[in-house]
Design an enzyme around this catalytic site. Sequence first.
Site, mmCIF file in Angstrom:
data_model
loop_
_atom_site.group_PDB
_atom_site.id
_atom_site.type_symbol
_atom_site.label_atom_id
_atom_site.label_comp_id
_atom_site.label_asym_id
_atom_site.label_seq_id
_atom_site.Cartn_x
_atom_site.Cartn_y
_atom_site.Cartn_z
ATOM 1 N N LYS A 74 56.892 29.453 44.626
ATOM 2 C CA LYS A 74 56.181 30.714 44.383
ATOM 3 C C LYS A 74 57.190 31.851 44.511
ATOM 4 O O LYS A 74 58.211 31.713 45.197
ATOM 5 C CB LYS A 74 55.073 30.902 45.432
ATOM 6 C CG LYS A 74 53.961 31.812 44.996
ATOM 7 C CD LYS A 74 52.949 31.085 44.138
ATOM 8 C CE LYS A 74 51.844 31.962 43.656
ATOM 9 N NZ LYS A 74 50.882 31.214 42.829
ATOM 10 N N GLY A 179 31.142 34.685 37.902
ATOM 11 C CA GLY A 179 32.272 35.235 37.136
ATOM 12 C C GLY A 179 32.225 34.769 35.694
ATOM 13 O O GLY A 179 31.961 33.590 35.423
ATOM 14 N N GLY A 181 34.846 35.562 33.341
ATOM 15 C CA GLY A 181 36.153 35.936 32.785
ATOM 16 C C GLY A 181 36.810 34.718 32.164
ATOM 17 O O GLY A 181 36.134 33.827 31.640
ATOM 18 N N ASN A 182 38.128 34.644 32.270
ATOM 19 C CA ASN A 182 38.849 33.550 31.617
ATOM 20 C C ASN A 182 38.347 32.173 32.079
ATOM 21 O O ASN A 182 38.063 31.301 31.260
ATOM 22 C CB ASN A 182 40.355 33.700 31.877
ATOM 23 C CG ASN A 182 41.159 32.636 31.163
ATOM 24 O OD1 ASN A 182 41.442 31.584 31.727
ATOM 25 N ND2 ASN A 182 41.502 32.868 29.905
ATOM 26 N N VAL A 183 38.213 31.976 33.377
ATOM 27 C CA VAL A 183 37.785 30.657 33.873
ATOM 28 C C VAL A 183 36.292 30.438 33.598
ATOM 29 O O VAL A 183 35.897 29.441 32.980
ATOM 30 C CB VAL A 183 38.093 30.503 35.386
ATOM 31 C CG1 VAL A 183 37.590 29.163 35.903
ATOM 32 C CG2 VAL A 183 39.588 30.636 35.649
ATOM 33 N N GLY A 184 35.448 31.390 34.031
ATOM 34 C CA GLY A 184 33.998 31.228 33.924
ATOM 35 C C GLY A 184 33.514 31.057 32.491
ATOM 36 O O GLY A 184 32.665 30.199 32.203
HETATM 37 P P1 NAD Z 1 39.267 37.173 35.155
HETATM 38 O O1 NAD Z 1 39.777 38.471 35.621
HETATM 39 O O2 NAD Z 1 39.496 36.768 33.737
HETATM 40 O O3 NAD Z 1 37.684 37.108 35.382
HETATM 41 C C1 NAD Z 1 37.074 37.387 36.613
HETATM 42 C C2 NAD Z 1 35.571 37.540 36.382
HETATM 43 O O4 NAD Z 1 34.999 37.748 37.657
HETATM 44 C C3 NAD Z 1 35.171 38.729 35.529
HETATM 45 O O5 NAD Z 1 34.095 38.321 34.695
HETATM 46 C C4 NAD Z 1 34.663 39.758 36.548
HETATM 47 O O6 NAD Z 1 33.658 40.584 36.027
HETATM 48 C C5 NAD Z 1 34.080 38.825 37.568
HETATM 49 N N1 NAD Z 1 33.902 39.437 38.889
HETATM 50 C C6 NAD Z 1 34.687 40.322 39.538
HETATM 51 N N2 NAD Z 1 34.138 40.640 40.726
HETATM 52 C C7 NAD Z 1 33.005 39.901 40.822
HETATM 53 C C8 NAD Z 1 32.004 39.762 41.788
HETATM 54 N N3 NAD Z 1 32.048 40.463 42.940
HETATM 55 N N4 NAD Z 1 30.998 38.895 41.573
HETATM 56 C C9 NAD Z 1 30.919 38.187 40.432
HETATM 57 N N5 NAD Z 1 31.831 38.284 39.451
HETATM 58 C C10 NAD Z 1 32.860 39.124 39.666
HETATM 59 O O7 NAD Z 1 39.858 36.086 36.162
HETATM 60 P P2 NAD Z 1 40.035 34.531 35.912
HETATM 61 O O8 NAD Z 1 41.367 34.288 35.286
HETATM 62 O O9 NAD Z 1 38.816 33.985 35.261
HETATM 63 O O10 NAD Z 1 40.177 33.995 37.397
HETATM 64 C C11 NAD Z 1 39.048 33.829 38.238
HETATM 65 C C12 NAD Z 1 39.466 33.114 39.513
HETATM 66 O O11 NAD Z 1 40.050 31.855 39.194
HETATM 67 C C13 NAD Z 1 40.500 33.815 40.371
HETATM 68 O O12 NAD Z 1 40.229 33.472 41.719
HETATM 69 C C14 NAD Z 1 41.810 33.166 39.966
HETATM 70 O O13 NAD Z 1 42.779 33.251 40.995
HETATM 71 C C15 NAD Z 1 41.340 31.744 39.773
HETATM 72 N N6 NAD Z 1 42.202 30.963 38.905
HETATM 73 C C16 NAD Z 1 42.418 31.331 37.619
HETATM 74 C C17 NAD Z 1 43.227 30.563 36.806
HETATM 75 C C18 NAD Z 1 43.442 30.910 35.358
HETATM 76 O O14 NAD Z 1 44.156 30.174 34.665
HETATM 77 N N7 NAD Z 1 42.840 31.958 34.839
HETATM 78 C C19 NAD Z 1 43.850 29.404 37.323
HETATM 79 C C20 NAD Z 1 43.601 29.044 38.657
HETATM 80 C C21 NAD Z 1 42.774 29.832 39.435
#
Ligand code: NAD
Length: 369
Positions: A74, A179, A181-184
């Site tokens: 990291k 959530g 976003g990208n993951v959800g």
């Molecule tokens: P993102 O920013 O694309 O999406 C986050 C989502 O969470 C958004 O829809 C936002 O509106 C929502 N959100 C924010 N605050 C909130 C709340 N209080 N209650 C409900 N929803 C809320 O982020 P992402 O890339 O989807 O990542 C989400 C999580 O997954 C993070 O913890 C990240 O560390 C983890 N993660 C992501 C990846 C990846 O490849 N994207 C990989 C491993 C882990």
Amino acid sequence: MEVIFDEFGPEKILEVYNPKVGMHGFVCVDSSALGVAKGGIRMTPTVSIEEVAKLARTMTWKNSMASIPFGGGKAGIIADDRQISPEKKQEIVQAFAEEIKAICPSFYIAGPDMNMAEGEMETFAKANGSRKSVTGKPKSLGGLPHELGSTGFGVSHATIVAAKYKKLKIKNSSFTIEGFGNVGWFVAKFLTMQGAKLVGVSDSKGSIYNKDGLIFEKLCNIKEKTGSIINYTDAEQHPSTDIIKLKTDILVTAAIPDLIKAGDVNEVNAKIIVEGSNIPMTSDIEEVFHKKDVLVIPDFVANAGGVISSYVETINGTPEKMFKIVEQKILKNTEEMLKTSYKKKIMPRTAALEIAQERVRKVCKVCKI
Ligand code: NAD
């Protein structure tokens, strides 16, 4: 806080400065037993060597458990990206890449983490002089775009294995997602494609619920046009945090850390919780769920699709190859973890840690390192 050393690492910590640019950063190579250390770079005003070392250790277990030929690493750069211009940010990343060239990509391969995206990875690759030094690059430099949804795709496959162990058929099982976003978003897409029924979803503005199911395409349109899922008609409205209380077979976390607190455990209404986000609860709370027979799939196993995609990027794989490898590895490793967990009657996180540590120990024994 101080860096803790044990039989696994860390092997190297490099602290670098460029006083002219105002750059101060560090890299931690926790373990290279299974391959070159891999993990993202985060840029925050408070990042420290201790924080980076802790995250590097998590990467050692995540990469081992994902069965990819990477060790754990990291990096951190101390800067507040809201206080500096975009040009200054690129200048700092460039200086950081130049200063860590001695160990990158020979001992460490970088990638994006907090406040780092494709543009910064491009700057990093150019400053380092090797495409192999970093993943998460733009497509033009051989990157596999974030928009392919590798993490969400992997989370959906971990969910399929978890459902099997809970004797649920994924088709027609109900699921909620914290959530969008990208993951959800990608978890919703891929589980819906498997025939599962999305009944609830949240974002930062609120949660919505319909026990008869939400229409995924309609939800995407609403999110895109209005910026929030709460404008979806034909669903109950709840506060964001209530997503954990909604009635569902499966709850997938995909937003904030510490979503579920100790006092929430009895209010959770799911048979399975899949941790798409990082640290949505402490391991003590996971233990309480384990005793209540709620199956929790830990973050470092469920959301490893992103780092598996990074591995495919380093071997110049196509998106098709990436999806194939993510699916194979997540299915196999989730299955192995749950087999051990059920056999030894230990919670899945403990089982996964045992497997990940054993894989590292085995290599150390063979190579006598
Ligand atoms: P993102 O920013 O694309 O999406 C986050 C989502 O969470 C958004 O829809 C936002 O509106 C929502 N959100 C924010 N605050 C909130 C709340 N209080 N209650 C409900 N929803 C809320 O982020 P992402 O890339 O989807 O990542 C989400 C999580 O997954 C993070 O913890 C990240 O560390 C983890 N993660 C992501 C990846 C990846 O490849 N994207 C990989 C491993 C882990």
